[in-house]
Write a protein that holds these residues in place. Structure first.
Motif, PDB file in Angstrom:
ATOM      1  N   LEU A  90       0.841  -1.209   0.000  1.00 64.02           N
ATOM      2  CA  LEU A  90       0.000   0.000   0.000  1.00 64.02           C
ATOM      3  C   LEU A  90       0.869   1.250   0.000  1.00 64.02           C
ATOM      4  N   SER A  91       1.902   1.271   0.831  1.00 61.98           N
ATOM      5  CA  SER A  91       2.795   2.422   0.894  1.00 61.98           C
ATOM      6  C   SER A  91       3.570   2.600  -0.413  1.00 61.98           C
ATOM      7  N   GLN A  92       4.104   1.509  -0.939  1.00 62.73           N
ATOM      8  CA  GLN A  92       4.877   1.575  -2.187  1.00 62.73           C
ATOM      9  C   GLN A  92       4.014   2.060  -3.348  1.00 62.73           C
ATOM     10  N   ILE A  93       2.819   1.523  -3.430  1.00 61.19           N
ATOM     11  CA  ILE A  93       1.899   1.878  -4.518  1.00 61.19           C
ATOM     12  C   ILE A  93       1.456   3.333  -4.394  1.00 61.19           C
ATOM     13  N   ALA A  94       1.167   3.764  -3.161  1.00 59.08           N
ATOM     14  CA  ALA A  94       0.729   5.146  -2.947  1.00 59.08           C
ATOM     15  C   ALA A  94       1.814   6.133  -3.358  1.00 59.08           C
ATOM     16  N   SER A  95       3.050   5.872  -2.936  1.00 62.41           N
ATOM     17  CA  SER A  95       4.150   6.759  -3.300  1.00 62.41           C
ATOM     18  C   SER A  95       4.309   6.825  -4.810  1.00 62.41           C
ATOM     19  N   ARG A  96       4.250   5.674  -5.448  1.00 62.92           N
ATOM     20  CA  ARG A  96       4.456   5.620  -6.898  1.00 62.92           C
ATOM     21  C   ARG A  96       3.310   6.278  -7.664  1.00 62.92           C
ATOM     22  N   PHE A  97       2.082   6.035  -7.208  1.00 60.93           N
ATOM     23  CA  PHE A  97       0.925   6.620  -7.900  1.00 60.93           C
ATOM     24  C   PHE A  97       0.994   8.144  -7.879  1.00 60.93           C
ATOM     25  N   TYR A  98       1.448   8.698  -6.768  1.00 57.89           N
ATOM     26  CA  TYR A  98       1.515  10.154  -6.646  1.00 57.89           C
ATOM     27  C   TYR A  98       2.891  10.699  -7.017  1.00 57.89           C
ATOM     28  N   ASN A  99       3.677   9.891  -7.736  1.00 62.30           N
ATOM     29  CA  ASN A  99       4.954  10.318  -8.314  1.00 62.30           C
ATOM     30  C   ASN A  99       5.996  10.671  -7.258  1.00 62.30           C
ATOM     31  N   ASN A 100       6.035   9.912  -6.196  1.00 65.99           N
ATOM     32  CA  ASN A 100       7.092   9.999  -5.181  1.00 65.99           C
ATOM     33  C   ASN A 100       7.403  11.432  -4.735  1.00 65.99           C
ATOM     34  N   PRO A 101       6.421  12.172  -4.254  1.00 71.11           N
ATOM     35  CA  PRO A 101       6.657  13.592  -3.927  1.00 71.11           C
ATOM     36  C   PRO A 101       7.694  13.826  -2.835  1.00 71.11           C
ATOM     37  N   SER A 102       7.837  12.881  -1.904  1.00 70.22           N
ATOM     38  CA  SER A 102       8.763  13.119  -0.785  1.00 70.22           C
ATOM     39  C   SER A 102      10.218  13.157  -1.231  1.00 70.22           C
ATOM     40  N   GLU A 103      10.506  12.648  -2.433  1.00 72.60           N
ATOM     41  CA  GLU A 103      11.880  12.692  -2.950  1.00 72.60           C
ATOM     42  C   GLU A 103      12.326  14.110  -3.282  1.00 72.60           C
ATOM     43  N   ARG A 104      11.367  15.017  -3.463  1.00 70.28           N
ATOM     44  CA  ARG A 104      11.690  16.390  -3.886  1.00 70.28           C
ATOM     45  C   ARG A 104      11.400  17.418  -2.785  1.00 70.28           C
ATOM     46  N   MET A 105      11.102  16.927  -1.587  1.00 65.16           N
ATOM     47  CA  MET A 105      10.732  17.834  -0.507  1.00 65.16           C
ATOM     48  C   MET A 105      11.612  17.593   0.716  1.00 65.16           C
ATOM     49  N   ASN A 106      11.672  18.590   1.571  1.00 62.53           N
ATOM     50  CA  ASN A 106      12.367  18.460   2.852  1.00 62.53           C
ATOM     51  C   ASN A 106      11.359  17.939   3.870  1.00 62.53           C
ATOM     52  N   ILE A 107      11.427  16.627   4.162  1.00 62.94           N
ATOM     53  CA  ILE A 107      10.451  15.998   5.052  1.00 62.94           C
ATOM     54  C   ILE A 107      11.084  15.755   6.417  1.00 62.94           C
ATOM     55  N   ILE A 108      10.441  16.263   7.450  1.00 63.10           N
ATOM     56  CA  ILE A 108      10.933  16.130   8.819  1.00 63.10           C
ATOM     57  C   ILE A 108       9.935  15.311   9.622  1.00 63.10           C
ATOM     58  N   GLY A 109      10.401  14.207  10.206  1.00 65.93           N
ATOM     59  CA  GLY A 109       9.539  13.356  11.018  1.00 65.93           C
ATOM     60  C   GLY A 109       9.832  13.537  12.497  1.00 65.93           C
ATOM     61  N   VAL A 110       8.776  13.598  13.294  1.00 62.57           N
ATOM     62  CA  VAL A 110       8.926  13.749  14.746  1.00 62.57           C
ATOM     63  C   VAL A 110       8.234  12.576  15.423  1.00 62.57           C
ATOM     64  N   THR A 111       8.972  11.816  16.213  1.00 62.34           N
ATOM     65  CA  THR A 111       8.373  10.686  16.929  1.00 62.34           C
ATOM     66  C   THR A 111       8.746  10.736  18.399  1.00 62.34           C
ATOM     67  N   GLY A 112       7.963  10.058  19.222  1.00 64.07           N
ATOM     68  CA  GLY A 112       8.180  10.034  20.666  1.00 64.07           C
ATOM     69  C   GLY A 112       6.855   9.837  21.365  1.00 64.07           C
ATOM     70  N   THR A 113       6.890   9.334  22.570  1.00 69.77           N
ATOM     71  CA  THR A 113       5.644   9.126  23.302  1.00 69.77           C
ATOM     72  C   THR A 113       4.950  10.449  23.559  1.00 69.77           C
ATOM     73  N   ILE A 198      13.281  13.265  14.389  1.00 66.56           N
ATOM     74  CA  ILE A 198      13.496  13.757  15.753  1.00 66.56           C
ATOM     75  C   ILE A 198      12.880  12.798  16.764  1.00 66.56           C
ATOM     76  N   PHE A 199      13.649  12.471  17.792  1.00 71.61           N
ATOM     77  CA  PHE A 199      13.176  11.645  18.893  1.00 71.61           C
ATOM     78  C   PHE A 199      12.986  12.534  20.111  1.00 71.61           C
ATOM     79  N   THR A 200      11.742  12.580  20.644  1.00 63.75           N
ATOM     80  CA  THR A 200      11.439  13.459  21.773  1.00 63.75           C
ATOM     81  C   THR A 200      11.492  12.754  23.116  1.00 63.75           C
ATOM     82  N   SER A 201      10.905  11.538  23.185  1.00 61.97           N
ATOM     83  CA  SER A 201      10.835  10.848  24.476  1.00 61.97           C
ATOM     84  C   SER A 201      10.305   9.434  24.278  1.00 61.97           C
ATOM     85  N   PHE A 202      10.472   8.618  25.301  1.00 60.46           N
ATOM     86  CA  PHE A 202       9.903   7.271  25.263  1.00 60.46           C
ATOM     87  C   PHE A 202       9.483   6.857  26.666  1.00 60.46           C
TER      88      PHE A 202
END
Length: 489
Positions: A90-113, A198-202
């Protein structure tokens, strides 16, 4: 339009029947959203089996089915593809269908409890001083005038990639995303090219889903293991799990925190009910900041956001200006009233979040901290007694009430919480009805006290076994204040 064959590149296919050269006009895992010549990805869910909705999808125009199951329905007009892992596909197909937009953008992920929403929001505000930035998380998906309410902290991959594609076309350069442990375990962000994480806490949470703390942490770790040498990790070194993450990194990294060993740390700071003032040391020099946010926990959040901004090349002036203008996120250490006493609403719904919140307030509240809180039903039960312990150790008076009881009896949840109270703690009252509990806390508040209403934050509903009702902590507080003629903040 894209050929099904091209859509399936890199997907681990076990078998297929039918024509792979079909034109695909859209993709969906929700049969209700299927349109003519769409591809239906039948996800094997926890409650519902996607193939139960096969007929609906075909009747609405699906020309192809993707599933972990072997083809069992013969239809010459339908191509059926069996894949090894439906969620990865599902993830692979979604990225491909929408022409892999995250490859051309500055994507920042934030995770933590805890801390994801606040850190994400601060980074979004800072980057917007420089160039157009979008945000995805608990409070929705937003970009300039676009806003979409979402049910999940991190949406399913087709929704993410659809949004990324849309905002990229409008000139968006940066996207900040809250990344939940469930999203990582269920492959929702597998095909997003993160430039920073970014890792905030666990701490303990979500054990109804993960079943063990080990599995919960492994899900978080997955985000950082996927980073490559060109990427950056930003790690809160004050958290005891930080070194486990650092040991796994194959990328560049910065640490932040109050520790002397942190790359980005405050060397002078002052907390008050009016906000934070601090001088922060960074590898690029010192920056002096002022913020309307309150408490030690929010200075930590600011340090994480500053770390991200520096990696993105944002100037000290832009960082300083954005932080000064940034207002508290709704439901995150957010004052709804400040006068003789103060009233604060926060989303804290874990023992660690509750403890951190109360300790932060203990540094700045002159008199009593009066806490109203409960725990969610049909969720991780192990944290309830720990929340009770955190409350009894760090609050002066506690009103225990309901949160979202869901399929459980509210009184039983409250009993679980109280089991964690210190044996000699007697400064508490039980009030099952949340509105009455809030009113009780407000009615006993005196000059210098702070009433903390925790657990639901921005939520405007309450979930019971047989119904969902409108319920907003802010509205209850404001109604009480109007009745008493206390005036506004």
């Amino acid at each position: 339009m894209i050929l099904l064959r091209d859509l399936l590149k890199s997907v681990d296919i076990l078998a297929y029947t039918g024509d792979l050269n079909k034109n695909i006009s859209g993709i969906s895992f929700d049969s209700r959203k299927i349109k003519e010549n769409n591809c239906f990805i039948a996800i094997k869910g926890f409650k519902n089996e996607g193939l139960n909705y096969l007929e609906e999808a075909i009747n609405k125009g699906a020309n192809s089915i993707i599933s972990q199951n072997k083809p069992y329905k013969k239809n010459k007009n339908i191509t059926w593809v069996q894949v090894k892992n439906d969620r990865k596909a599902l993830s692979q197909i979604a990225s491909r269908f929408y022409n892999n937009p995250s490859e051309r953008m500055n994507i920042i992920g934030v995770t933590g409890t805890n801390g994801k929403t606040t850190v994400t929001s601060i980074i979004n505000a800072i980057l917007n001083k420089h160039e157009k930035t979008a945000k995805i998380g608990t409070l929705g998906m937003s970009y300039e005038d676009i806003f979409r309410k979402i049910e999940l902290t991190t949406p399913e991959s087709p929704d993410i990639f659809n949004f990324l594609s849309e905002v990229e076309a409008l000139g968006c350069k940066n996207v900040v995303i809250e990344v939940s442990s469930a999203a990582l375990k269920l492959n929702r962000v597998d095909d997003i090219n993160f430039s920073q994480c970014i890792f905030t806490s666990f701490s303990g949470d979500h054990l109804d889903f993960h079943k063990s703390m080990e599995d919960y942490f492994e899900s978080k770790l997955k985000l950082f293991r996927n980073l490559t040498s060109n990427n950056w990790a930003i790690v809160n070194i004050d958290d005891s799990h930080s070194f486990k993450i650092i040991d796994e990194l194959n990328c560049k990294y910065l640490t932040y925190g109050f520790s002397n060993n942190a790359d980005i740390k405050p060397i002078k700071y002052r907390f008050s009910l009016s906000g934070i003032k601090a001088i922060v040391q960074t590898p690029k020099g010192e920056i002096e900041i002022e913020s309307l946010l309150i408490g030690r926990v929010n200075l930590s959040n600011l340090l994480g956001a500053i770390s991200s901004a520096l990696i993105s090349g944002i100037s000290f002036d832009s960082i300083r200006s954005a932080i000064k203008d940034f207002k508290p996120v709704r439901g995150r250490l957010d004052f709804t009233y400040k006068n003789n006493f103060s009233v604060l609403i926060d989303y804290a719904h874990t023992d660690n979040a509750l403890e951190t919140l109360l300790k932060s307030l203990g540094e700045i509240v002159s008199k009593r901290v009066i806490l109203v809180f409960g725990a969610g039903g049909s969720r991780d039960k192990t944290k309830r007694s720990r929340m009770g312990k955190a409350a009894s150790k760090n609050a002066d008076f506690v009103v225990v009430t309901s949160d979202n009881p869901r399929n459980e009896e509210p009184k039983k949840i409250i009993e679980d919480i109280i089991k964690g109270f210190d044996k000699d703690f007697v400064n508490f009252q039980i009030e099952v009805e949340r509105e009455k509990a809030i009113r009780k806390a407000l009615s006993i508040a005196e000059k210098g006290d702070c009433v903390v209403i925790a657990g639901k934050g921005h939520e405007d509903y309450q979930i019971f076994k047989d119904r969902v009702i409108h319920f907003d902590d802010y509205e209850i507080v404001n109604k009480f204040l109007r009745e008493k003629n206390y005036g506004k903040i």
